[in-house]
Write a protein that holds these residues in place. Structure first.
Motif, mmCIF file in Angstrom:
data_model
loop_
_atom_site.group_PDB
_atom_site.id
_atom_site.type_symbol
_atom_site.label_atom_id
_atom_site.label_comp_id
_atom_site.label_asym_id
_atom_site.label_seq_id
_atom_site.Cartn_x
_atom_site.Cartn_y
_atom_site.Cartn_z
ATOM 1 N N VAL A 287 1.262 -1.218 0.002
ATOM 2 C CA VAL A 287 -0.642 0.049 -0.308
ATOM 3 C C VAL A 287 1.113 1.655 0.244
ATOM 4 O O VAL A 287 0.620 2.704 -0.623
ATOM 5 N N SER A 288 2.175 1.220 0.735
ATOM 6 C CA SER A 288 2.774 2.104 0.507
ATOM 7 C C SER A 288 3.253 3.259 -0.240
ATOM 8 O O SER A 288 3.995 4.075 -0.826
ATOM 9 N N ALA A 289 3.770 1.415 -1.045
ATOM 10 C CA ALA A 289 4.483 2.049 -2.457
ATOM 11 C C ALA A 289 3.691 2.451 -3.485
ATOM 12 O O ALA A 289 4.154 3.270 -4.170
ATOM 13 N N THR A 290 2.624 1.784 -3.512
ATOM 14 C CA THR A 290 1.431 2.679 -3.817
ATOM 15 C C THR A 290 1.312 3.996 -3.596
ATOM 16 O O THR A 290 1.667 4.399 -4.630
ATOM 17 N N LEU A 291 1.129 4.200 -2.879
ATOM 18 C CA LEU A 291 1.189 6.356 -2.532
ATOM 19 C C LEU A 291 2.915 6.505 -2.692
ATOM 20 O O LEU A 291 2.947 7.430 -3.093
ATOM 21 N N MET A 292 3.755 5.741 -2.731
ATOM 22 C CA MET A 292 4.874 6.188 -2.897
ATOM 23 C C MET A 292 4.959 6.822 -4.187
ATOM 24 O O MET A 292 5.999 7.793 -4.794
ATOM 25 N N VAL A 293 4.482 6.064 -4.728
ATOM 26 C CA VAL A 293 4.722 6.061 -6.906
ATOM 27 C C VAL A 293 4.710 7.391 -6.981
ATOM 28 O O VAL A 293 5.670 8.243 -8.056
ATOM 29 N N GLY A 294 2.665 7.533 -6.101
ATOM 30 C CA GLY A 294 3.083 9.352 -6.681
ATOM 31 C C GLY A 294 3.560 10.167 -6.264
ATOM 32 O O GLY A 294 3.879 11.203 -7.065
ATOM 33 N N GLY A 295 3.977 9.952 -4.903
ATOM 34 C CA GLY A 295 5.160 10.565 -4.171
ATOM 35 C C GLY A 295 6.460 10.706 -4.847
ATOM 36 O O GLY A 295 6.717 12.277 -5.142
ATOM 37 N N MET A 296 6.409 9.953 -5.583
ATOM 38 C CA MET A 296 8.055 10.152 -6.290
ATOM 39 C C MET A 296 7.922 10.777 -7.918
ATOM 40 O O MET A 296 8.487 11.669 -8.102
#
Lengths: 370, 312
Positions: A287-296
């Protein structure tokens, strides 16, 4: 029926998947219809970028048709297939597909990836092409130039497509680096505990105390920023949060009985970590990886916007917006479209993460962006 | 810990390729300085010495409160930073205030009206706002309000004729210049505060003491504000402490768009010019602000929540 992709899914009332397949097939067909000369040309070209685009196009066609064909043949014995599916993953998948917003964004992301990979085929113009600047610059959006043209007369739609390619690949690859690093680091710290844990976690504290964007700014500014360098820097600056989270998770898992029994039968530490601890702590990481893609993607755009990340001739959504800032009085569209695409991309990843969190039933995770 | 950060940064920038002198030479494109001048510059800033000696010298000065002199501005770094830092603090503080005001308000509304249309609008709206890159939003707002409507100023902290204005107008002028940056910086974090508070509040509203309060016939308003909200707000404080690095990161971009003379734009200039002392100082100041923010959050936490004590 079997010859039309998705038709059998639609017949079985699996509307989303059928619709998705049908749209994909239509899209591929349209691309082939308008661009087949380009695809043929690319297959013979020596440039690896264009060749891979053509190759991916063919692979996509083959996969779409085989999938729906196999489904058409198999669907006669549908009942057997249904009775076999009752694992935890299947329930998660069911919960996920009940969330239409998340499913929609998942489809959108897949579509964006396809379009991004096929950018050289789809793009109507060369993103670097500059000719007759006086007559072609600052053209507002029209059918010949969907997103208009910029101050050098380059077609913004083509540039945006190539920018999508860069943004998405940077987003995915840097998250892969950061997640694997964070997971392994956190798992080692959590499993061994004691002095090792203390030393490792102090280092994480040091990194966490940085305003991450400052750190990225510093590194990207000081090292020369190629795409590869940017991926590495983004990946290596953002793993600390994951490491801390995984460590906490592992600490509580470590005391559970199944770990104790694996230790009792003499399983070596790396196998316990790899086979028992990490898989059990993985769903919040997803879940946090998916969120992080947006952040990156947002971070890359921000850096390029400041003129520190990817520099102009390379099209990136960030530096396109920055070019739009310079021309804010003459052409609103220059900054508007790349930013809109950026927003849609980040929003889809956030919605997908939301859906995944509900589906995987993890504890409420909160992460703010860079 | 701060020392650790500073040392890390020190080694990173010295290991990295590129020489600050190249940048300086680029400045004087027309009359390139003679090799002697360059050598003199190197000696003046100690760049001729091996890295470990530079490091210990820098560390020594640092502990004495001397952060060195900027390569580009030829002024002490400490004065440069003290000039710029009030602007950044002003911006981030107001953004936090905006965040607290709107985020908490919207969070309460959408939790109380769970599953109604208002709740859905707030939830989806906050997710969308949260996904918009701040710098793009800023640009679009400038386009609408400054370029097309002409209501708000484009950039900077004050107008060109600021000194000619009367006292009240001066204040008004500053305020007008603050609206857009504060709004852009605050709204994204307000959206995430709203989302977080909503889920916390819903959790708390399911607890038994809320049921008990309702059973005792306490009015719904009182239940929500004095019983539920108090408990839901406590973790928000930690969130605020944690969000400080991101707010500072965001302010780098916002400052650059609005030509706001804060720490963020100073840091960008420093990185672009390879101004070693300035890079070190700005990153350290950033880290100090973050640590202070976390400390403040911890203290607030102890004050608000009587269960927490640091005596043990």
């Amino acid at each position: 029926m079997a010859l039309i992709p998705g038709a059998n899914h639609l017949r079985d009332h699996r509307l989303k998947r059928g619709g998705g397949l049908l749209t994909l097939a239509l899209l591929l067909g349209l691309i082939f219809f308008f661009k087949h000369t380009k695809i043929m040309e690319f297959l013979n070209s020596k440039d690896i970028g264009s060749w891979s685009a053509a190759f991916i196009f063919i692979v996509l066609c083959v996969v779409t048709y085989t999938y729906s064909f196999v489904y058409a043949i198999k669907s006669r014995s549908k009942k057997d297939a249904d009775s076999r599916r009752n694992g935890a993953l299947h329930y998660a998948y069911k919960r996920f597909s009940a969330n239409s917003l998340a499913t929609f964004s998942a489809y959108l992301i897949v579509l964006m990836f396809i379009v991004a990979f096929l950018a050289p085929i789809i793009a109507p113009y060369d993103p670097h092409l500059i000719n007759d600047v006086i007559n072609t610059r600052y053209l507002s959006p029209s059918f010949t130039h969907l997103f208009g043209t910029d101050s050098l007369g380059r077609d913004l739609f083509s540039r945006a497509l190539f920018g999508a390619r860069i943004s998405l690949s940077i987003g995915i690859l840097s998250v892969l680096i950061s997640m694997s690093l964070g997971t392994i680091y956190g798992a080692v710290a959590g499993y061994f505990g004691g002095v090792i844990d203390n030393i490792l976690m102090r280092f994480v504290d040091v990194i966490m105390a940085f305003p991450i964007f400052f750190l990225m700014l510093l590194l990207v500014g000081v090292f020369d920023a190629s795409i590869l360098m940017l991926i590495l820097i983004l990946g290596f600056t953002s793993w600390a949060g994951t490491a801390r989270y995984i460590r906490g998770e592992i600490l509580s898992l470590r005391e559970r009985e199944f770990i104790e029994s694996s230790r009792a039968i003499g399983l070596p530490a790396h196998l316990i970590i790899w086979h028992h601890l990490i898989p059990n702590a993985l769903s919040p990481v997803l879940v946090s990886a998916t969120l992080m893609v947006g952040g990156m993607i947002m971070a890359e755009a921000g850096l390029s916007f400041l003129g520190i990340g990817l520099r102009p001739p390379t099209p990136s959504w960030g530096n396109m917006i920055s070019e739009g800032q310079e021309a804010v009085f003459t052409g609103w569209w220059i900054a508007f479209f790349p930013g809109l695409l950026l927003t849609i991309t980040i929003l889809s990843f956030n919605l997908l993460a939301d859906g995944l969190r509900d589906a995987l039933d993890t504890k409420t995770l909160m992460r703010k962006y860079v | 810990m701060l020392l650790g950060i500073a040392s890390l940064v020190f080694f990173i920038i010295h290991i990295a390729p590129g020489d600050p002198l190249d940048m300086l030479i680029n400045q004087y494109q027309r009359n390139v300085p003679s090799p002697e001048t360059i050598e003199a510059f190197r000696i003046k800033y100690g760049l001729d010495q091996p890295i470990h000696i530079q490091y210990f010298k820098w560390l020594q000065n640092c502990l004495a409160g001397d952060l060195g002199e900027s390569f580009r501005y030829h002024r002490p770094v400490t004065t440069l930073i003290t000039e710029r830092i009030p602007f950044t603090i002003q911006l981030t503080f107001l953004a936090l205030l905006f965040d607290a005001l709107f985020g908490i308000l919207l969070g309460i509304i959408s939790a109380v009206k769970q599953y109604t249309l208002t709740d859905k609008i707030i939830s989806v709206g906050s997710l969308i706002i949260y996904s918009i890159p701040g710098f793009w939003l800023a640009l679009m707002l400038i386009l609408i309000f400054s370029v097309n409507l002409g209501w708000l100023p484009l950039s900077q902290t004050r107008s060109l004729d600021y000194d000619l204005l009367s006292g009240v107008d001066q204040f008004k002028d500053r305020l007008m210049h603050l609206i857009l940056p504060v709004f852009v910086l605050g709204i994204a974090s307000a959206a995430s505060t709203a989302r977080y508070l909503r889920s916390r509040l819903l959790e708390v509203l399911n607890e038994e003491f809320i049921l008990a309060a309702r059973a005792r016939g306490i009015k719904e308003k009182a239940v929500i504000f004095s019983h539920a909200l108090k408990n839901a707000l406590i973790p928000i404080i930690t969130i605020y402490g944690m969000s400080l690095p991101f707010l500072l990161g965001g302010s780098v971009l916002i400052e650059s768009i609005f030509s706001w003379p804060g720490m963020g734009s100073l840091a960008i200039e420093a990185v672009q010019n390879r101004d070693y002392p300035l890079i070190l100082a700005t990153t350290m100041m950033g880290a100090i602000l973050v640590v202070l923010g976390n400390l403040l959050a911890d203290i607030m936490y102890a004050i608000v929540d009587p269960r927490v004590s640091y005596d043990t």
